[in-house]
Structures are given as C-alpha cells and as structure tokens.
Design a protein around this motif. Sequence first.
Motif, short mmCIF file in Angstrom:
data_model
loop_
_atom_site.label_atom_id
_atom_site.label_comp_id
_atom_site.label_asym_id
_atom_site.label_seq_id
_atom_site.Cartn_x
_atom_site.Cartn_y
_atom_site.Cartn_z
N VAL A 17 0.85 -1.19 0.00
CA VAL A 17 0.00 0.00 0.00
C VAL A 17 0.89 1.25 0.00
CG1 VAL A 17 -1.93 -1.12 1.17
CG2 VAL A 17 -0.16 0.01 2.53
N ASN A 18 0.31 2.38 -0.38
CA ASN A 18 1.01 3.68 -0.32
C ASN A 18 2.35 3.66 -1.07
OD1 ASN A 18 -1.01 4.83 1.38
ND2 ASN A 18 -0.06 3.84 3.14
N ASP A 20 4.92 5.15 -3.07
CA ASP A 20 5.08 6.57 -3.38
C ASP A 20 5.98 6.75 -4.60
OD1 ASP A 20 7.97 7.02 -2.38
OD2 ASP A 20 6.99 6.06 -0.65
N ASP A 22 8.63 8.40 -4.92
CA ASP A 22 10.06 8.26 -4.64
C ASP A 22 10.51 6.81 -4.83
OD1 ASP A 22 9.62 10.93 -2.90
OD2 ASP A 22 11.76 10.63 -3.19
N GLN A 23 9.61 5.86 -4.58
CA GLN A 23 9.94 4.45 -4.82
C GLN A 23 9.86 4.14 -6.31
OE1 GLN A 23 11.30 3.51 -2.25
NE2 GLN A 23 10.19 5.11 -1.19
N LYS A 27 14.90 10.08 -6.74
CA LYS A 27 15.26 11.44 -7.19
C LYS A 27 16.52 11.56 -7.99
CE LYS A 27 17.59 10.72 -3.37
NZ LYS A 27 17.04 10.42 -2.07
N HIS A 45 15.55 1.13 -6.22
CA HIS A 45 16.15 0.56 -5.00
C HIS A 45 15.45 -0.72 -4.54
CE1 HIS A 45 19.00 3.69 -4.80
NE2 HIS A 45 18.09 4.64 -4.69
N ASN A 76 -3.80 3.80 -2.57
CA ASN A 76 -3.04 5.06 -2.58
C ASN A 76 -1.75 4.96 -3.39
OD1 ASN A 76 -2.88 7.79 -1.83
ND2 ASN A 76 -1.64 7.34 -0.03
N VAL B 193 -2.64 9.06 5.38
CA VAL B 193 -2.03 9.73 4.22
C VAL B 193 -2.96 9.89 3.03
CG1 VAL B 193 0.41 9.24 4.70
CG2 VAL B 193 -0.99 7.52 3.53
N ASN B 194 -4.17 9.33 3.10
CA ASN B 194 -5.06 9.58 1.95
C ASN B 194 -6.43 10.12 2.35
OD1 ASN B 194 -5.82 7.18 3.00
ND2 ASN B 194 -5.64 6.00 1.11
N THR B 292 7.81 5.02 7.43
CA THR B 292 8.23 5.42 6.08
C THR B 292 7.13 6.13 5.29
OG1 THR B 292 7.74 3.17 5.38
CG2 THR B 292 10.04 3.69 5.85
N ASN B 293 6.12 6.61 5.99
CA ASN B 293 5.27 7.64 5.40
C ASN B 293 4.87 8.58 6.52
OD1 ASN B 293 2.56 7.12 6.43
ND2 ASN B 293 2.52 5.31 5.12
N ARG B 312 -5.83 -4.57 10.50
CA ARG B 312 -5.81 -4.77 9.04
C ARG B 312 -4.49 -5.42 8.60
NH1 ARG B 312 -6.31 0.45 5.79
NH2 ARG B 312 -6.11 -0.95 4.04
N ALA B 314 -3.06 -5.28 5.77
CA ALA B 314 -2.25 -4.34 4.97
C ALA B 314 -1.44 -3.43 5.89
CB ALA B 314 -3.15 -3.51 4.07
N ALA B 318 2.62 -3.29 6.21
CA ALA B 318 3.25 -1.98 5.94
C ALA B 318 4.13 -1.55 7.12
CB ALA B 318 2.19 -0.93 5.66
N GLN B 321 7.27 -3.74 7.28
CA GLN B 321 8.26 -3.30 6.29
C GLN B 321 8.93 -2.00 6.72
OE1 GLN B 321 5.63 -3.15 2.95
NE2 GLN B 321 5.99 -5.27 2.36
N PHE B 432 9.80 8.97 3.26
CA PHE B 432 9.75 7.81 2.38
C PHE B 432 11.11 7.11 2.35
CE2 PHE B 432 6.58 10.30 -0.46
CZ PHE B 432 5.53 9.98 0.39
N GLU B 433 11.07 5.81 2.04
CA GLU B 433 12.31 5.06 1.85
C GLU B 433 13.21 5.79 0.85
OE1 GLU B 433 11.98 0.96 0.70
OE2 GLU B 433 10.36 0.58 2.12
N GLY B 434 14.45 5.95 1.22
CA GLY B 434 15.44 6.49 0.29
C GLY B 434 15.33 7.98 0.01
#
Lengths: 194, 472
Positions: A17-18, A20, A22-23, A27, A45, A76, B193-194, B292-293, B312, B314, B318, B321, B432-434
């Motif tokens: 989910v989510n 983004d 950036d993934q 950049k 990555h 999302n 986030v949504n 990561t968000n 949940r 999901a 999440a 991770q 976010f990651e990275g």
Amino acid sequence: MEAIQKHEGIVCPLDRVNVDTDQIIPKQFLKRIERQGFGQFLFYHWRFDNDGNKRADFIINQPAYEQASILVAGENFGCGSSREHAPWALLDYGFKVIIAPSFADIFYNNSTKNGILLVKLSEEEVAIVLEKAKQGKYTLQVDLETQTVTDNDGFHATFTIDSYQKKLLLNGWDEISLTMQLEDKIKAFEQKAN
Amino acid sequence: MKPKTIIEKIWERHVVHEEENKPNLLYIDLHLVHEVTSPQAFEGLRMNQRKVRRPDLTYATVDHNVPTKHRNVISDEIAKKQMSTLRQNCEEFAIPLADINHPDQGIVHVIGPQLGLTQPGKTIVCGDSHTSTHGAFGALAFGIGTSEVEHVLATQTLWQAKPKTLQVKVNGKLGLGVTAKDLILAIIAKFGVNVGTGYVMEYTGEAIRDLSMEERMTVCNMSIEAGARAGLISPDQTTYEFLKGKRYVPEGDAFFEAVQKWEEFATDEGAEYDRTIEIDAEEIEPQVTWGTNPSMGGPISAHVPNPEDYSRPADRSAIRQALEYMGLEAGTPIEAIAIDHVFIGSCTNARLSDLRAAAEVVKGRRVHENVSAIVVPGSQTVKLAAEAEGLDKIFTEAGFEWRSAGCSMCLAMNDDVLQPGERCASTSNRNFEGRQGNGARTHLVSPAMAAAAAIAGHFVDVRSFSNQEVFS
C-alpha cells in the motif's frame, strides 16, 4: 500520447500500500531533460541492490513477470511527489495498465496524460487479482470502452472512470491543441478580469 | 445567497469554460517553475511551435538541484545541464528567473510568498507537490505534473474537475512548545495519508487563526502528505499584515482595495463542506515519525508500535516493512532513538521563524559528538535576514554547518545525501524510503525538536529540554 482502447497482458502483483513516487523513481534519476529512457530506473532501489545487481526477491525481477504490462498494487498508489517521471518510468518499462483500490490525485492526472490506464477496483477485487497473479503467469483483459476487467477463468469486474478522461484515453488526444481552440474564451476571461 | 467556502469562491471566479461531462477549464493566475519538472514541458512547446502565453504570470527559480555548500561548484554534469536548460528556456520564452546567484533565489515555495507573488484568491500551480504551501494565504494552490506544466505554459489554463471540500477543524489552542509542524504531523497521524485524496482541505478553528503566516505555510505545505493536492486557510488580518509592503503587492490605496477584494474570498459563516474532520489542539504533543510515510508517527512520549497490534493485514505488513527499513524494534521509546544527522531546512520549515525557533534551543550548547547537523535557509533572503540577527553564529558556534538556500537534504538531489543506514532528524516533509539517500532513515520533526535532538544525540521532548543545561 498513444490511444488505449483494450489491453491484454501479464499481471505483476506488487502487494504494497502507499507506493510513493520516490519508490517508483528515486530522485537521482530526475535530472534528465528528456521524457524517454526512465524505465531502467523504475523501482530502482527495490529492483537493484547497492552494487547494482538485480534483487531476485523483488517481484518484478521474477521470471514469471518479465513480460508483465499490467501492474496491480495496494491503495493510494503513486502518493507523494508530483514527478511525472513516475508514469514515464512505468510506461517506458512496459506497464500500460495499473490496477489498485485508489490512486493519488496528481499521479492519476499525470498517468492519464501519458496514456496509462489506471483502473480502480474494490479492495476485494484487487485482493483476488493479487492472489491469482502471485501464483505465476496470469493474464487479464482490460477493456476501456466497456470499463471491464476479465480473465480467462471467470473473473469479471467493472470500473468507473470520468467520461472526459475516458474520451482522452480512447482517442489519444493532445489536450493542449483542444484547449487552444478555446483561445477566444481565454482572451475574454482575461479581459473581464482586468 | 447560499454561504460558500473559499474553495468554491476561488473556483467560480476562475472558470473560463464549462460544458457538460467535462471538467472546468480553470484560469491560472500564477505559475511557478523550477529546473526539475520543466525541461520536458518547454521541449514540448518547441516541438509544436508554441509560445508561453503569459510569461508575466510565470516565475522561475532553481532550487531542487542547487549546491548549498559551494554555490558555483556543480560537480554533477547532468544537474548542471538541467539548470542551464532552465536558464536557456527562461531566456527563450522571456520568463523572469531567480537564478543561482540572484538575491531572490530560494525554494520556490519560500520565495513566492516572500515576494508577495502569492496572494489570496489566486489560483497558483507549480510542478511540485508542495505547492499547497501557498494555500496559507487563501490561494488555491496545487502541484501539477510536467504535461500540465506544458499546458499552463501554452494556455494559462488547466482542465480540472471540481474538487470536494474537506474542513479540517482544529479546536482550542496549541500547548506551549507545540508547533505548527507538530499540528500537521498529528493531523496526518490521526487521519492517514489519503484522507484528503479527491478533496481540497480548508483548515479552520481557533488554533489555525492563532498561527502566524509562516506557521500556516508549514501546515498547508503538508496537505499533500494527507493526500490533498491543495490545502488552504481563509485570509484574515494576519494575512494582510504579512503581505503589506511585499514587492509584488499593491501599495497605498491600491493595497486597501486589494484587501477588500481579498476579504471577499474568506469562507462565509455557515458554509457547508463535503466532509469535516476535527482535532483538539490541546491533545497534541511534539511529534516524531518512526515509519516510512508521514502518517507513521506520534508523540515524543510514545513507543515504536508493534505491527501485531493492528487489525488490518495491509497495515501490519506496511508497519513491518517500515520498521525493518527504519531499523527499529517495536516497543522502543521514541526518546531512546539515537540519530546521526540533523537537517533543518525545506519548504516546510526553513523560514526565518523556523530558524529562530531552532536557534533558541541551540544557543550556548554544542551539537552531540555523534551528530552532524546542517541548517539550509529556505531562500537567500531568509539567509541574509538570519545572519543580520546573528543566527548563523549561534548555529556555527554550536557545531552546525550554515548553508545557502535550496531544497537540499529534503530530497537529496544535490550533494546533501545521507549514506545507507544513517538516521536523520529532519524538518522536511517526507520520510519515504530512500528520500534522503538510498537506505537512509528519516524522522520528521519540528525545527525545535530537530535542534534538541542535535544537542542530545537522540530524540528528546523540547518542552522539558529547553530549561535544562545539557552538555554532552
């Protein structure tokens, strides 16, 4: 942009989910001044380790999904940055259709303008598709005209899409030339505003 | 007449054309441009022999790629080309540009308001998702992609479906030591986030009215992290006082006429929204994200959550991770998380008041020996103003690096990049990651919380920290 009416292709299940932008495209790859050539950096990555070798455990790298042209993901999808490099990368890599329960607003617009069809299915339907695709090579047929998604095994789902977006996608129209036909109206608005 | 929200009022006044089964064609009053999301748009114009319709309503700067250390040493050839491409495009199409050595250069969302280009009632777009920042002034401001940038350059309009309206009501007052950044992080942590997807958000309530313009910009800036392309605040006296005397704002009698016009945009008493969500300001503590968000966060007094506590599937996967990426164990107190870096900067938190808040915490103290810390002002104007107050000395004497303006480590497109595994307390907007470098771990905080973490070497509640003598 290229028109899209129907598409049949192999489904790659990205069960997150989510996801983004950036993934989708990190950049360090946004510095180019062209629209082409971003596919090699897609999910960089996640696809590659720090030495640039393919990560075997990342879904897109698995042999069953090498030819995939339909991506299915969690809710999302495409959140975060407005970078259009994300749909450019997806398209250049070979994805023509993305299926998810929901998409971020800016990503949705950016994708549509590049002829990528974003299909919103219910969470239950997405879960079914994810499960089927995880089993291996799995094909879906997506028909924009009838707004349906089907497989060869009885799966059938319908989706809604804004009628204007649908028309643009079906015809592959260049929106700017359509708008420029309204020049008189734009001029009139500017005169009134002053 | 039916009471209306500011969102509806701005919308109605900008419709150029409407017809059935189509979005509205909306006029754009201000188009901000930067080097990363514009080159393909200008190329599209050239390929079709099109012009920029209103260069006078367009304003460009370089921010994403610029070096913040040695201003004119750009080691990355591709980045250099992107910046010179913007220069050539602005010349070719006669667009004003605050280039790298221009005194007005800075992060596009810092300089728009600073110059007074951002004004109530305007429609404002930019090829950057944090364009929502300008909503603080009661403007309808949102991020667009490069195809839309090209469309605005060519036509000064955009096809837009009318958004739904979401009221975000903040009741009561923020506690002492709790900032606008904590407020918006708490809103995102609470509603996700949504929550704003498909909506334009309007922030209302006592705590919002109490905010300064710079604080309002911090709140509106992160609307996109709640999924809303735009988030705004009805203009009031605070707005007009900020704008008075800014370069592109009318002067004298014309200013008072402008204020009268702006006042009409404010949401009417009794206007209805498609949805309303509420939060009590009193319940908000200083915030730190752990995931990561931006919704994966909570108060400084909390612990890193256990994924198994979520119902949940999901969410469970999440969070699992996220914790794996962040290198965190469930149950760890947030205050026990040690950091390697501090970044004070970005379009969220690099204005003068942000730097003052951080400096106040830092003054007379030393950055922890395990921490490297940088301050990157949001614009060259902010930089000079901070230096005039001696803020740069406070930071450098404490062991911070004092840089020049740019987006810098918020997205790490320039040289300000973290190494894999490094952990950063950051005043930016995305964890976010990275985001700050491949494998780097970002925790979002306010400037004061970032400053306190820099001194302590780990997260700490700035409210108790400010009064202590802490030397490390």
